[in-house]
Structure formats: C-alpha cells, structure tokens
Design an enzyme around this catalytic site. Structure first.
Site, PDB file in Angstrom:
ATOM      1  N   GLN A  71       0.810  -1.205   0.000  1.00  0.00           N
ATOM      2  CA  GLN A  71       0.000   0.000   0.000  1.00  0.00           C
ATOM      3  C   GLN A  71       0.854   1.270   0.000  1.00  0.00           C
ATOM      4  O   GLN A  71       2.063   1.217   0.281  1.00  0.00           O
ATOM      5  CB  GLN A  71      -0.893   0.013   1.247  1.00  0.00           C
ATOM      6  CG  GLN A  71      -1.909  -1.117   1.264  1.00  0.00           C
ATOM      7  CD  GLN A  71      -2.947  -0.919   2.342  1.00  0.00           C
ATOM      8  OE1 GLN A  71      -2.969  -1.617   3.331  1.00  0.00           O
ATOM      9  NE2 GLN A  71      -3.823   0.055   2.152  1.00  0.00           N
ATOM     10  N   HIS A  72       0.200   2.381  -0.289  1.00  0.00           N
ATOM     11  CA  HIS A  72       0.677   3.760  -0.010  1.00  0.00           C
ATOM     12  C   HIS A  72       1.767   4.316  -0.920  1.00  0.00           C
ATOM     13  O   HIS A  72       1.958   5.536  -0.948  1.00  0.00           O
ATOM     14  CB  HIS A  72       1.205   3.902   1.435  1.00  0.00           C
ATOM     15  CG  HIS A  72       0.368   3.259   2.480  1.00  0.00           C
ATOM     16  ND1 HIS A  72      -0.953   3.574   2.671  1.00  0.00           N
ATOM     17  CD2 HIS A  72       0.664   2.297   3.402  1.00  0.00           C
ATOM     18  CE1 HIS A  72      -1.441   2.843   3.678  1.00  0.00           C
ATOM     19  NE2 HIS A  72      -0.477   2.055   4.125  1.00  0.00           N
ATOM     20  N   ASP A 241      -2.620  -4.841  -0.154  1.00  0.00           N
ATOM     21  CA  ASP A 241      -2.271  -6.231   0.178  1.00  0.00           C
ATOM     22  C   ASP A 241      -3.026  -6.776   1.392  1.00  0.00           C
ATOM     23  O   ASP A 241      -3.423  -7.952   1.409  1.00  0.00           O
ATOM     24  CB  ASP A 241      -0.758  -6.407   0.347  1.00  0.00           C
ATOM     25  CG  ASP A 241      -0.094  -5.415   1.284  1.00  0.00           C
ATOM     26  OD1 ASP A 241      -0.790  -4.588   1.906  1.00  0.00           O
ATOM     27  OD2 ASP A 241       1.142  -5.469   1.393  1.00  0.00           O
TER      28      ASP A 241
HETATM   29  O1  5SP Z   1       1.858  -0.113   4.794  1.00  0.00           O
HETATM   30  C1  5SP Z   1       1.290  -1.185   4.930  1.00  0.00           C
HETATM   31  C2  5SP Z   1      -0.100  -1.244   5.414  1.00  0.00           C
HETATM   32  O2  5SP Z   1      -0.623  -0.022   5.799  1.00  0.00           O
HETATM   33  C3  5SP Z   1       2.051  -2.438   4.603  1.00  0.00           C
HETATM   34  O3  5SP Z   1       1.318  -3.581   4.952  1.00  0.00           O
HETATM   35  C4  5SP Z   1       2.398  -2.465   3.145  1.00  0.00           C
HETATM   36  O4  5SP Z   1       1.196  -2.667   2.437  1.00  0.00           O
HETATM   37  C5  5SP Z   1       3.481  -3.470   2.816  1.00  0.00           C
HETATM   38  O5  5SP Z   1       3.188  -4.784   3.123  1.00  0.00           O
HETATM   39  P1  5SP Z   1       4.258  -5.989   3.034  1.00  0.00           P
HETATM   40  O6  5SP Z   1       4.834  -5.935   1.676  1.00  0.00           O
HETATM   41  O7  5SP Z   1       5.253  -5.787   4.112  1.00  0.00           O
HETATM   42  O8  5SP Z   1       3.434  -7.237   3.271  1.00  0.00           O
END
Ligand code: 5SP
Ligand code: ADP
Length: 482
Positions: A71-72, A241
């Site tokens: 995300q983000h 995700d």
């Molecule tokens: O920033 C967040 C949720 O807000 C993280 O969950 C990212 O979405 C990355 O996830 P992974 O790649 O570490 O599973």
C-alpha cells in the site's frame, strides 16, 4: 476449467497464483524478486510481474486477473503518463516532518485537534507511510517534480494500468483510464471511508495543486482487459495487500489477521469505519465494501532476518536458539525499531537491547528477545484494535515470518490468545485471484471457494511479564544519532 490469476506485488517480491475460478484449487504459481530499498523505480515491479507470470507458466489460459500490492507507495505520473521519479514506498520515513506539518495545518496549530480532524476526515492520522505525506514532501523537497505531477497512482493501480496497455506516452486519455479500489484508496490520506469518495481538497493541500486520481471501482467491478494473455483477461479492481489477504483468508468478523512480512500488520474486518485520533489504528476500507481497521509496524520479518544475520545463523537456527531460552529471556528486551517505527509513530527511533547481564548475554537469549520484541509490537497493535471495538475471537498468522517455528510457539504467550497458522501460502495473491473470480461471476458475493486451506493451532500459557518488561523499556528507545 475457467482459470483466474491473482498477483501480490509486495515489498520484497512479486507472486502470481493461478487458480480454478470455480473451486479455488491452485493450478500453478510463480514469483520474482523486487530490489531492496524504500525508493524504487516502478519499472522494477513491472519487470518482476512479467517474470513472475512467466515463472507461473504464463497467463494465456487465464480469463481474469487482479493485482494486490503493497500500500501507499507514491507513483507520480506526468501529463504524458511517464513516472516522474522513483516511488517512495510505505516504509520510507523521509516524509515524517511533512506528516507533522499536515496535522498541524488541519488543527490550526494544535497537533491533537489536527490528528483527530484527519482521523475524522480520512479514517487515519497521517504518518510518513501515507501517500498524502509523500506528496507534501515532494512539494517541499522537489518543487520542479511536484509541478509536473498530473496524476498520482499506487503500486497496484499502476500495475493494473500497465497490464491494460497504458504507460509512458499514453497522455490524458491514459491517465483517465487509471483505476483503483476502496481498500488502496483508503490508504492514500485523501479518500474518506465515510463518504466513500476522494477528499481532493486534502490532496491539493499536500501537493499544492490538483491531479488526476484513479477512479475507484466497486469490489467486483470489471476494469479494462489485459494486453498480456491470449484471452485478454479482464482486470479486476485489485486491492491493497492487507485487504486482499483478508479476502484470501475469508476473514469474518471476530477474525484478526497478523501478517509478518516486511511490515507487521494486525487487521480485522469491521462493519463501520473507525477514526482513531491516537493514530495507532488506521481506518482503512476492505475489498468487499466493508472496513479494515489496521495497525501496521515497520519492523516484522526483517527483525528476524537481521537477528539471524547478527548471530551468524539462518532462520531454522534462530528459531532453535529462541526456543531454547526461557520466556522473557531472563530480562533481555529487544526493542525492534530497526527502521524507525510507524505504530507507535517514531520515525527516528532506533532499535535497542535492554537489560544486558552476564547471565543473558547468549545467542539464545538474543534470539528469544528478538522474537518477543517483534511480537510485543504486534500485541500492542492487537490491543489498539480492541480499543476501537474490534472483537478478537481468532488470530491467524500469515506472511513470511509466520514460517518461523519460534514465532508460532511464542506468539500465543505474548498475544495472550491461541494462534492459527494457515497452511503456508500466498494469501494476498489468493485474495486477488478470488476477486478476479468474483468479477467473472458477476454474483453479489465473492465465490465461496471450497479448496480453502487448513490451519494448525498453537497454544501456550500467557506470559504477561514479557509484555510488562517490553512496555517498561519501549519508551526509552533513543533517536538516531545526528
Ligand atoms: O503499509 C502497509 C499497510 O498499511 C504495509 O502492509 C504495506 O502494504 C506493505 O506490506 P508488506 O509488503 O510488508 O506485506
Ligand atoms: N522460516 C522463516 N522464518 C522467519 N522469517 C522468514 C522465514 N521464511 C521467510 N522469512 C522472511 O519473510 C520475509 C518475506 O515475507 P513476505 O510476507 O513475502 O514479505 P513482503 O510481503 O514484505 O514482501 C523475508 O524477510 C524472509 O526473510
């Protein structure tokens, strides 16, 4: 057999699963690595997606595809559709001062009022992870790049868009074809889970001008068709995700997923949006039309990677060491802020080992302290979710770190609840595949796949002293030396 594909473009790698749309049975899968770093050219994700598709035997027989992703991340596009600069990822903390500024601005200088104002507006208090703070950083640090921003996308939006054949040179019509979903839009900082719509005023506050934003598709609304794959599979809305994992696991209210990837995430399905002004819980949306309150740390599986490296061992070795030491590691506490921290919001914090004594300076104690420290951060997240009214009946442990035997055995004692570990799998990619099957079916509900995984349940007596000693030193962690 009708086949669907699901993608997880995560921080460290890209995974593709191909499943039977009717039953969910796994047909084949593939993966490819992403480069390290918190600033990455999106081209690497595109290359990795194509490599992972090839590793999965291609998608020529696939009728629908959906992309779940980290995300983000800020993917800034110019008027032509070209990426302006490398994407700043969710775990890049350089925009922490921008978050502080944005909070103060919405609170007329009062940070507490500002934090609640943001939580009320977009469900979350901005921290460096949220896209809105990265846009403010761009405006302040790279004004020439900021001025060129014509559209802002997220990793999963951008990959779906590339799959549909858009990219550099596609111009205004291309930008208008950008699509996203509620779950990922809810992590931007300029989308409201209450009104189900963008807050373009907040985007403009951050960036200094307006920009095209991806249209938010409904949970099973079809996007364009893929240019990859002989059948030109229809592209689903995709998801962040964690929302995709919830769909892959089939979470129901009362279930809490704890994901141990690069991030440590505690999340649950909720019927109503949350607005936690303390910032511990971000009020995101899920991939079905409901909500996904979530607490996310910057320090999960890589704490185990780093500790194993430090002790000169591998993951099984680290696990054996940790399990050979007593609960609480005889007073040794590892505060795992190796990348700063996001929950709690301490972007400049560093990790620390506290309570060193002659009796606990052994590899086994250090390994135990690392596992416990990582889990204590997530236990704090679980408490924060409960404070927001989330019912916790069952905890499911997923992500790469859930493969650690030490984590599986220690987690119930630190979290104070039994832990279910589903058969190791790619639950984010599975959720995306389930969404793709939902898009194809056109039904009101996601398909109830029968090929669901089983789970192994781990129990252990609660060890409250582990959390007590962690809480006592958590506040002592220093900041990075200047
Ligand atoms: O920033 C967040 C949720 O807000 C993280 O969950 C990212 O979405 C990355 O996830 P992974 O790649 O570490 O599973
Ligand atoms: N047996 C294990 N014990 C602990 N950590 C593991 C184990 N196997 C893999 N990992 C870690 O899991 C991480 C990858 O998990 P993943 O969920 O794919 O991460 P991300 O979603 O952030 O890309 C890596 O840091 C890897 O070292």
């Amino acid at each position: 057999m009708t086949l669907v594909a699901g993608v997880d473009s995560s921080t460290q790698s890209c995974k593709v699963v191909i499943r039977d749309a009717a039953t969910g049975a796994l047909v084949r899968s593939g993966r490819a690595s992403h480069p390290d770093g918190t600033e990455v050219s999106p081209d690497h994700w595109w290359d990795a997606l194509q490599a992972a598709i090839a590793d999965a035997g291609g998608i020529d027989d696939v009728e629908a595809i959906a992309v779940g992703g980290q995300q983000h991340g800020m993917v800034a596009l110019d008027a032509d559709g070209a990426v302006i600069r490398d994407a700043l990822l969710w775990n890049d903390t350089r925009s922490a001062p921008a978050a502080t500024d944005l909070i103060a601005e919405l609170g007329d200088g009062d940070p507490v009022a500002g934090a609640q104002a943001w939580a009320d507006a977009i469900g979350s208090v901005p921290v460096a992870s949220l896209t809105v703070t990265k846009l403010r950083w761009l405006r302040d640090a790279e004004p020439e790049n900021a001025a060129r921003v014509a559209a802002v996308a997220l990793p999963h939006d951008w990959l779906s868009w590339r799959l549909a054949g858009h990219g550099p040179g596609s111009g205004a019509a291309g930008l208008a074809a950008l699509r996203t979903d509620r779950s990922d839009a809810s992590g931007t900082g300029y989308w409201s889970p209450v009104t189900d719509d963008y807050r373009t005023d907040l985007l403009e506050l951050a960036l200094g001008h307006s920009a095209v934003l991806p249209r938010v598709l409904g949970p099973h609304e079809a996007g364009e068709r893929s240019v990859i794959g002989a059948l030109h599979p229809v592209i689903g809305p995709g998801a962040g995700d964690n929302a995709a994992a919830a769909l892959g696991l089939g979470l129901v209210p009362g279930d809490v997923a704890i994901s141990l990837g690069t991030s440590g995430v505690v999340s649950a399905i909720a019927a109503a949006p949350t607005a936690d002004g303390s910032g511990m819980v971000t009020g995101f949306a899920d991939a079905t039309g409901a909500f996904l309150p979530l607490a996310c740390t910057l320090n999960a599986s890589r704490v185990l990677d780093a500790t194993a490296r430090m002790l000169g061992t591998d993951h099984p070795g680290l696990s054996a060491l940790a399990l050979s030491a007593p609960a609480g590691a005889d007073g040794l506490v590892l505060v795992p802020y190796l990348e700063g921290e996001r929950t709690p919001n301490r972007p400049d914090a560093t990790g620390a080992l506290h309570g060193l004594r002659l009796g606990n300076t052994t590899p086994a104690h250090v390994a135990r302290a690392a596992v416990e420290g990582m889990l204590c951060g997530l236990a704090d997240g679980l408490d924060a979710l409960r404070t927001q009214g989330v019912q916790v009946n069952r905890v499911l442990l997923i992500g790469g770190g859930a493969q650690s035997q030490a984590v599986r055995h220690v987690a119930p004692s630190v979290l104070g609840i039994d832990v279910s570990v589903p058969t190791p799998g790619e639950y984010v990619a599975d959720g995306a595949a389930r969404q793709a099957a939902w898009v194809l079916s056109g039904a009101e509900d996601a398909p109830a796949w029968t090929a669901a995984s089983t789970a192994e349940v781990f129990s252990a007596p609660a060890a409250p002293h582990v959390r007590r000693q962690y809480a006592a030193v958590r506040e002592l962690t220093g900041v990075r030396p200047a």
